[in-house]
Design a protein around this motif. Structure first.
Motif, PDB file in Angstrom:
ATOM      1  N   GLY A 110      -1.318   4.061  -5.787  1.00 29.14           N
ATOM      2  CA  GLY A 110      -1.817   2.685  -5.720  1.00 29.14           C
ATOM      3  C   GLY A 110      -0.975   1.851  -6.667  1.00 29.14           C
ATOM      4  O   GLY A 110      -0.558   2.341  -7.716  1.00 29.14           O
ATOM      5  N   ASP A 111      -0.723   0.594  -6.294  1.00 33.24           N
ATOM      6  CA  ASP A 111       0.160  -0.278  -7.084  1.00 33.24           C
ATOM      7  C   ASP A 111      -0.443  -1.677  -7.074  1.00 33.24           C
ATOM      8  O   ASP A 111      -0.679  -2.236  -5.995  1.00 33.24           O
ATOM      9  N   GLY A 112      -0.704  -2.216  -8.255  1.00 36.71           N
ATOM     10  CA  GLY A 112      -1.293  -3.553  -8.312  1.00 36.71           C
ATOM     11  C   GLY A 112      -0.936  -4.257  -9.603  1.00 36.71           C
ATOM     12  O   GLY A 112      -0.629  -3.605 -10.608  1.00 36.71           O
ATOM     13  N   GLY A 173       8.205  -7.062  -2.627  1.00 33.95           N
ATOM     14  CA  GLY A 173       7.217  -6.016  -2.418  1.00 33.95           C
ATOM     15  C   GLY A 173       7.802  -4.910  -1.556  1.00 33.95           C
ATOM     16  O   GLY A 173       8.971  -4.949  -1.165  1.00 33.95           O
ATOM     17  N   HIS A 174       6.938  -3.939  -1.204  1.00 31.71           N
ATOM     18  CA  HIS A 174       7.475  -2.710  -0.607  1.00 31.71           C
ATOM     19  C   HIS A 174       6.379  -1.898   0.060  1.00 31.71           C
ATOM     20  O   HIS A 174       5.206  -1.994  -0.309  1.00 31.71           O
ATOM     21  N   GLY A 175       6.800  -1.077   1.018  1.00 29.44           N
ATOM     22  CA  GLY A 175       5.901  -0.048   1.513  1.00 29.44           C
ATOM     23  C   GLY A 175       5.563   0.894   0.367  1.00 29.44           C
ATOM     24  O   GLY A 175       6.331   1.036  -0.582  1.00 29.44           O
ATOM     25  N   MET A 204       1.305  -1.361   2.285  1.00 27.41           N
ATOM     26  CA  MET A 204       2.328  -2.150   1.582  1.00 27.41           C
ATOM     27  C   MET A 204       1.778  -2.662   0.262  1.00 27.41           C
ATOM     28  O   MET A 204       0.592  -2.976   0.144  1.00 27.41           O
ATOM     29  N   ALA A 205       2.690  -2.769  -0.707  1.00 28.30           N
ATOM     30  CA  ALA A 205       2.395  -3.493  -1.947  1.00 28.30           C
ATOM     31  C   ALA A 205       2.954  -4.906  -1.765  1.00 28.30           C
ATOM     32  O   ALA A 205       4.162  -5.087  -1.650  1.00 28.30           O
ATOM     33  N   ILE A 206       2.046  -5.870  -1.690  1.00 29.17           N
ATOM     34  CA  ILE A 206       2.437  -7.273  -1.520  1.00 29.17           C
ATOM     35  C   ILE A 206       2.381  -7.904  -2.908  1.00 29.17           C
ATOM     36  O   ILE A 206       1.346  -7.804  -3.586  1.00 29.17           O
ATOM     37  N   GLU A 207       3.476  -8.513  -3.349  1.00 31.84           N
ATOM     38  CA  GLU A 207       3.526  -8.926  -4.764  1.00 31.84           C
ATOM     39  C   GLU A 207       4.333 -10.197  -4.997  1.00 31.84           C
ATOM     40  O   GLU A 207       5.482 -10.128  -5.433  1.00 31.84           O
ATOM     41  N   PRO A 208       3.725 -11.361  -4.728  1.00 30.87           N
ATOM     42  CA  PRO A 208       4.425 -12.612  -5.039  1.00 30.87           C
ATOM     43  C   PRO A 208       4.805 -12.703  -6.516  1.00 30.87           C
ATOM     44  O   PRO A 208       3.995 -12.348  -7.389  1.00 30.87           O
ATOM     45  N   PHE A 237       1.305 -11.382  -9.002  1.00 28.22           N
ATOM     46  CA  PHE A 237       0.024 -10.798  -8.585  1.00 28.22           C
ATOM     47  C   PHE A 237       0.321  -9.840  -7.444  1.00 28.22           C
ATOM     48  O   PHE A 237       1.118 -10.165  -6.557  1.00 28.22           O
ATOM     49  N   GLU A 238      -0.330  -8.689  -7.446  1.00 35.47           N
ATOM     50  CA  GLU A 238       0.007  -7.661  -6.452  1.00 35.47           C
ATOM     51  C   GLU A 238      -1.227  -6.870  -6.040  1.00 35.47           C
ATOM     52  O   GLU A 238      -2.030  -6.478  -6.882  1.00 35.47           O
ATOM     53  N   HIS A 239      -1.337  -6.635  -4.747  1.00 33.06           N
ATOM     54  CA  HIS A 239      -2.300  -5.670  -4.237  1.00 33.06           C
ATOM     55  C   HIS A 239      -1.590  -4.705  -3.292  1.00 33.06           C
ATOM     56  O   HIS A 239      -0.655  -5.089  -2.582  1.00 33.06           O
TER      57      HIS A 239
HETATM   58 MG    MG Z   1       5.013  -2.972  -6.504  1.00 31.16          MG
END
Ligand code: MG
Length: 254
Positions: A110-112, A173-175, A204-208, A237-239
């Motif tokens: 998990g990445d946030g 961001g990335h898969g 995916m990790a979405i991270e503006p 910020f990332e989820h």
């Molecule tokens: Mg990330």
């Protein structure tokens, strides 16, 4: 190749994501002026250990051509964008602090990340945090099966531009899954209707990442910390999300 995840794999990522959410929740409750950035990291270590999880960021050996990374989180203050190394630096009233947390549990990641204000922050800092967080949720709303990656990127880019801030283009961001960096790359910019088509099973990790000033970055002398070149404030910020039943479910929230 994009690794589509089966429901049992998503369940494991949900468990890892929950650990990340607990870390960020704990940091948000405790962060205060006078705390050192390594105290922030210690909060994460405590949560990770309570779950029998480890950090995907900690690298005792050289990593991807760079030096080892000696901590479990990245803690990046003000003009530091990402990859800040936790240290004895003391947080002051008015700082904004990006905390990127990861967890590996049962082999799944998990990445946030969240950017926190320390005490009372300036109006521009408040607006930067609000705009970057809202950009993340707009991107998550655009992460629907049948949409394309460009729709997601445009959701971020258009919102940030409309608010007079800059999208960072040098980091994306990335898969994510068993590996921290899987395909596809997930840029925070794009053209609607362009790019690969999103489908159920993608994680995916979405991270503006957003700056108040110009978006150009440079690497600090420690060869990890990424700093905004014009030293303006920045936020991330990332989820981690999964596309499931056609739309995005956030895996890194309580
Ligand atoms: Mg990330």
């Amino acid at each position: 190749m994009i690794m589509l995840k089966q429901p049992d794999e998503v369940a494991k990522m949900r468990a890892a994501g929950r650990v990340v959410a607990e870390i960020l929740d704990a940091v948000g409750k405790q962060i205060a002026p006078g705390m050192r950035t390594k105290d922030v990291d210690a909060i994460a270590v405590e949560v990770l250990q309570a779950h029998g999880a480890t950090s995907p960021f900690y690298h005792k050996e050289h990593y991807r051509g760079g030096p080892p990374f000696p901590a479990s989180t990245c803690v990046s203050v003000n003009e530091e964008l990402v990859h800040g190394i936790p240290s004895a630096r003391v947080l002051k009233e008015g700082d904004i602090v990006g905390v990127d947390a990861g967890a590996v549990l049962d082999g799944w990641i998990g990445d946030g990340a969240w950017t926190f204000g320390v005490g009372k922050i300036s109006p521009v800092a408040r607006r930067l945090l609000d705009v970057t967080r809202d950009a993340l949720y707009r991107a998550i709303a655009a992460a629907k099966a049948g949409n394309r990656l460009g729709d997601l990127g445009w959701a971020v880019e258009s919102h940030v531009k409309a608010n007079g801030f800059s999208v960072i283009r040098e980091y994306v961001g990335h898969g994510v899954g068993r590996e921290m960096w899987e395909e596809p790359q997930v840029p925070n910019f794009g053209t609607p209707g362009r790019g690969i088509k999103l489908q159920d099973g993608m994680t995916m990790a979405i991270e503006p990442m957003v700056a108040v000033g110009q978006p150009r970055t440079r690497e600090a002398k420690d060869r990890w910390t990424v700093v905004i070149a014009d030293k303006s404030l920045s936020a991330q910020f990332e989820h981690t999300v999964v596309i499931r039943n056609g739309s995005a479910e956030i895996l890194t929230q309580l």
